[in-house]
Enzyme design. Structure first.
Site, PDB file in Angstrom:
ATOM      1  CB  SER A 166     117.423  64.854  12.688  1.00  0.00           C
ATOM      2  OG  SER A 166     118.480  63.978  12.387  1.00  0.00           O
TER       3      SER A 166
ATOM      4  CE1 TYR B   2     113.567  60.713  12.403  1.00  0.00           C
ATOM      5  CE2 TYR B   2     115.762  60.920  11.456  1.00  0.00           C
ATOM      6  CZ  TYR B   2     114.876  61.155  12.494  1.00  0.00           C
ATOM      7  OH  TYR B   2     115.293  61.830  13.611  1.00  0.00           O
TER       8      TYR B   2
END
Length: 297
Positions: free
Chosen positions: A132, A145
């Site tokens: 990501s 995350y």
């Protein structure tokens, strides 16, 4: 690569994983699709005869061990897609949340990679990690995350060198915001995060959470469809030499440019402004962290 190449896609029940499984099946691959429910398995079977669902929770050792018998001797590719996000201010995240985040996003995918690596080595195959832009730029309220994706980036860089002599290529896909269920559910997620906080922390972070709701609404408008990411995965699997990194989405590219040209202090100021936060607040006593809500990506 064999006439009908075989690929294992983890987290194929929804979102990017499902879009990737369906796209690859339609473009000549036999897809072994890791799912956690009978409903997801049935839905994928209905999409294509070229999809074989496999029960796979990457945090369950028995599921990972069973992969050896569920996949062919020669596996052309592994797409490590599965992931979750445990949101919230870092101060509020407990040890269980930390372990859960890293177990799903890092430890589990590495266990899967180790289990199928002999099969990939036979085929001189490829490994694609769904990372990501959060693996390159740290966003507020997704600290764990971010950490898990930064770790995925580091591991992939190591594997690319370590497995190169065996003919196994390793690639990273780094999307920005993707139009999947978690983003549609984000308002409820933020509400749940706020509700789970002790009164002291709820009051302390009220401004942060209000700003997060507004920021989510703005960035959600630019979300790309999961099929766009699936195309990037297919390119990583089929081009002659896989790129080490592929950034997907205008927002992700813009964020990387900003990180490259702005000093840390300016980036901090940008986040502060985007979240509508003023100067620092007076410290207040904090209570024990509470159980977290997780988002399956």
């Amino acid at each position: 690569m064999s006439a009908t190449p075989a690929v294992l896609v983890t987290g194929a029940g929804r979102g990017i994983g499902r879009a990737t499984a369906v796209r690859l099946a339609r473009h000549g691959w036999h897809v072994h699709a890791g799912v956690r429910s009978d409903a997801a398995a049935a839905s994928l079977r209905a999409e294509s005869d070229a999809i074989t669902p496999v029960e796979l929770d990457v945090t369950v050792p028995e599921h990972v061990e069973a992969l050896v018998d569920a996949i062919p001797e020669r596996l052309d590719a592994l797409v490590n897609n599965v992931g979750i996000a445990v949101p919230g201010p870092v101060e509020t995240l407990d040890r269980a949340a930390m372990h859960r985040q890293l177990d799903v996003n890092l430890v589990g995918p590495l266990a899967v990679t180790r289990a199928v690596l002999p099969h990939l080595r036979r085929a001189q195959g490829r490994i694609v990690f769904l990372s990501s832009v959060n693996g390159l730029v740290s966003f507020p309220f997704t600290g764990l995350y971010n950490a898990s994706k930064f770790a995925v980036e580091a591991v992939a860089d190591c594997l690319r060198v370590e497995l190169g002599p065996f003919g196994v290529q390793v690639a990273l896909i780094e999307p920005g915001v993707v139009d999947t269920d978690p983003w549609h559910e984000m308002d409820a997620v933020v509400d749940a995060v706020e509700a789970a906080l002790p009164a002291e922390l709820r009051d302390l972070y009220a401004g942060h959470l209000a700003g997060e709701r507004q920021l989510v609404e703005r960035i959600r408008r630019g979300a790309i469809p999961p099929e766009t990411v699936a195309r990037a995965v297919e390119r990583a699997l089929t081009r002659r030499r896989a790129r080490a990194r592929s950034v997907v989405g205008r927002d992700a590219r813009l964020m990387l440019v900003m990180r490259a040209v702005l000093p840390a202090r300016r980036m901090d100021a940008l986040w502060t402004r985007e979240l509508g936060l003023g100067p620092g607040r007076a410290p207040r006593a904090a209570a024990a962290p509470q159980e977290r809500t997780e988002v399956v990506t």
